[in-house]
Design an enzyme around this catalytic site. Structure first.
Site, PDB file in Angstrom:
ATOM      1  N   HIS A   6      -7.370 -27.598  13.124  1.00 33.03           N
ATOM      2  CA  HIS A   6      -7.626 -28.239  14.414  1.00 33.03           C
ATOM      3  C   HIS A   6      -6.722 -27.637  15.487  1.00 33.03           C
ATOM      4  O   HIS A   6      -5.516 -27.467  15.277  1.00 33.03           O
ATOM      5  CB  HIS A   6      -7.345 -29.735  14.272  1.00 33.03           C
ATOM      6  CG  HIS A   6      -7.939 -30.594  15.328  1.00 33.03           C
ATOM      7  ND1 HIS A   6      -9.284 -30.611  15.613  1.00 33.03           N
ATOM      8  CD2 HIS A   6      -7.375 -31.515  16.171  1.00 33.03           C
ATOM      9  CE1 HIS A   6      -9.517 -31.492  16.573  1.00 33.03           C
ATOM     10  NE2 HIS A   6      -8.384 -32.042  16.934  1.00 33.03           N
ATOM     11  N   GLU A  40     -10.520 -28.329   9.993  1.00 35.72           N
ATOM     12  CA  GLU A  40      -9.882 -29.091  11.063  1.00 35.72           C
ATOM     13  C   GLU A  40      -8.697 -29.919  10.556  1.00 35.72           C
ATOM     14  O   GLU A  40      -7.596 -29.843  11.085  1.00 35.72           O
ATOM     15  CB  GLU A  40     -10.912 -30.028  11.708  1.00 35.72           C
ATOM     16  CG  GLU A  40     -12.125 -29.336  12.302  1.00 35.72           C
ATOM     17  CD  GLU A  40     -11.918 -28.872  13.732  1.00 35.72           C
ATOM     18  OE1 GLU A  40     -10.820 -29.097  14.287  1.00 35.72           O
ATOM     19  OE2 GLU A  40     -12.862 -28.291  14.292  1.00 35.72           O
ATOM     20  N   SER A  78     -11.849 -31.409  20.841  1.00 33.98           N
ATOM     21  CA  SER A  78     -11.579 -32.652  20.128  1.00 33.98           C
ATOM     22  C   SER A  78     -12.166 -33.825  20.917  1.00 33.98           C
ATOM     23  O   SER A  78     -13.364 -33.855  21.166  1.00 33.98           O
ATOM     24  CB  SER A  78     -10.078 -32.792  19.879  1.00 33.98           C
ATOM     25  OG  SER A  78      -9.822 -33.767  18.899  1.00 33.98           O
TER      26      SER A  78
END
Length: 489
Positions: free
Chosen positions: A407, A315, A186
């Site tokens: 995610h 995600e 990320s």
């Protein structure tokens, strides 16, 4: 191995703890505490100490307070000395071991996150002969906000200082400073790409792996505007002294207000995130960063270093799960038009995502947000690097508890830590260990040899390793990101 391991480094000696066949050294300072006169300053090397310093507990984190339930468990630890590293090694004190080194940079949107997560423990990498380091850095405005008279990109400077610490000290832990791979997820993945495209970082690592990278590249005007707005909210002059007069906890609250999108238009807020990016993070400062990350990579910076880059398939699709019933009867094309205004591009995108359209309007909107923020970046970066060794992947296994390949889901597979705290909530009671062996095995191969064991993008544009796809699908797709190409063209 009954005696506690002790290692001598540049600032003194540290005592770690054995955990079976490997040792952990936690909370070692790579810079002095960024408080008082050092608040908003560039990182300063730690003061040497006498005797042996215990490195048995995680050090203070830049993240403050209880963040509630998060996808990755990342605890906040109070204290001032937030610039520290954690080292996990199978060979402490063996300077001749020369093992490959992994340096992990945590995510959290550049405003949150912690290197003290149980998911970032390097135990599995140690088992495979890799020394692992997790690093901290200043967050939010403290790390990245524009302050006249203060060094820019302080969080980036923290990354550089931590990597310089690794260069100077990792041999004492059995690592090879010439075989350092940086990796992160990320915002941590965005940090990896920022460093890969930064001329001043090139000597600090030899390879990079970016999981779901979120690149900031905050523009000059936006950075200045946000800081001026924050100063106004705090009631101070936007200078070093002005901002130092505001308690850290107050600035943290006010930075959220300063960067908040207008209320009452959730799709407008999403569109703003897609168009403008994250509000806090690495900024174009004319010093460390003179151009966008993509432009730097396109110019050839970092082209001598192999890169693995990829995302999960969905995600952020999960953010619309609570409203999917209400959106079910609304045409996907109509709502998508609020986010993707070009009609021809929208039609091409919908045509390329027929499978996702069958899952409903919420799934289409969520996939578009995922694509616009994350997955298009894979194609753009791989194309920008030209002939440089770039390897793309997708993590396609859907969470049995959340329904999507969402995610953060890939992180415990990458670290091969499926038994760690918090994994069950996102990966279910029986996450597939064969998938962890495949993902972690690719990481080990890359960190050791610079090759994850699938074809490079330059030789076969679009070629993508797919982890956790349907049983009937091939492990390597000829064009694994074809569904996002209408957004890249």
């Amino acid at each position: 191995m009954t005696d506690a391991p002790v290692v001598s480094i540049s600032s003194g000696s540290v005592r770690g703890r054995w955990r079976g066949a490997s040792a952990a050294f936690l909370g070692i300072p790579f810079a002095q505490a960024p408080v008082g006169g050092l608040r908003f300053a560039a990182p300063v090397a730690p003061e040497p100490w006498e005797g042996v310093r215990d490195a048995l507990e995680y050090g203070p984190t830049a993240q403050r307070g209880d963040k509630g339930v998060t996808l990755i468990p990342e605890p906040s630890i109070p204290g001032d000395a937030t610039l520290n590293v954690n080292v996990f090694t199978p060979s402490p004190g063996s300077a001749d071991a020369k093992l490959p080194v992994l340096v992990w940079i945590h995510g959290g949107g550049y405003v949150a996150g912690s290197p003290a997560s149980p998911w970032y423990d390097g135990r599995a990498f140690n088992r495979d002969g890799i020394v692992t380091v997790s690093i901290s850095y200043r967050l939010g405005f403290d790390g990245f906000g524009h302050i006249p008279g203060a060094p820019s990109n302080r969080g980036v400077r923290d990354w550089l200082a931590a990597l310089e610490w690794v260069q100077a000290n990792i041999a004492a832990f059995g690592g090879d400073p010439d075989r350092v791979t940086i990796a992160g997820q990320s915002a941590g993945g965005g940090a990896v790409l920022t460093l890969l495209g930064m001329p001043k970082a090139q000597h600090l690592f030899r390879a990079a792996w970016a999981l779901s990278p979120a690149v900031a590249d905050v523009g000059v005007e936006r950075s200045r505007t946000l800081s001026a707005k924050l100063a106004h909210l705090a009631g101070v002059i936007p200078t070093v002294d002005g901002f130092r007069s505001v308690p850290e906890s107050d600035l943290e609250k006010l930075q959220e207000t300063a960067a908040a999108a207008p209320k009452g238009d959730p799709l407008g807020a999403v569109r703003s995130l897609i168009d403008e990016g994250l509000p806090w993070g690495p900024a174009i400062d004319g010093d460390l960063l003179t151009q966008t990350t993509l432009a730097s990579l396109e110019s050839g910076i970092g082209s001598d270093k192999p890169l693995v880059i990829g995302t999960t398939d969905d995600e952020f699709t999960m953010v619309l799960d609570d409203v999917k019933g209400r959106l079910r009867l609304l045409p996907a094309g109509l709502l998508l038009g609020r986010l993707l205004t070009d009609r021809d591009t929208r039609r091409s995108y919908l045509a390329a995502n027929v499978v996702q359209r069958r899952k409903g309007t919420a799934a289409v909107l969520g996939r578009y947000v995922t694509d616009a923020i994350f997955r298009t970046g894979v194609v753009r970066v791989a194309d920008a690097r030209g002939d440089a060794p770039t390897y793309a992947y997708r993590f396609a296994w859907p969470s049995p508890t959340r329904g999507w390949a969402l995610h953060c889901l890939d992180v415990p597979f990458w670290f091969d830590c499926l038994d760690a705290d918090g994994v069950q909530a996102i990966a279910g009671d029986a996450p597939p260990r064969r998938l962890a062996a495949a993902v972690h095995g690719a990481a080990v191969s890359f960190i050791r040899d610079g090759d994850p064991d699938w074809p490079a993008w330059a030789r076969h544009p679009g070629v993508t390793r797919v982890f956790g796809g349907p049983p009937e699908a091939p492990d390597v797709a000829a064009d694994g990101y074809a569904s996002v190409r209408p957004l890249v063209a």
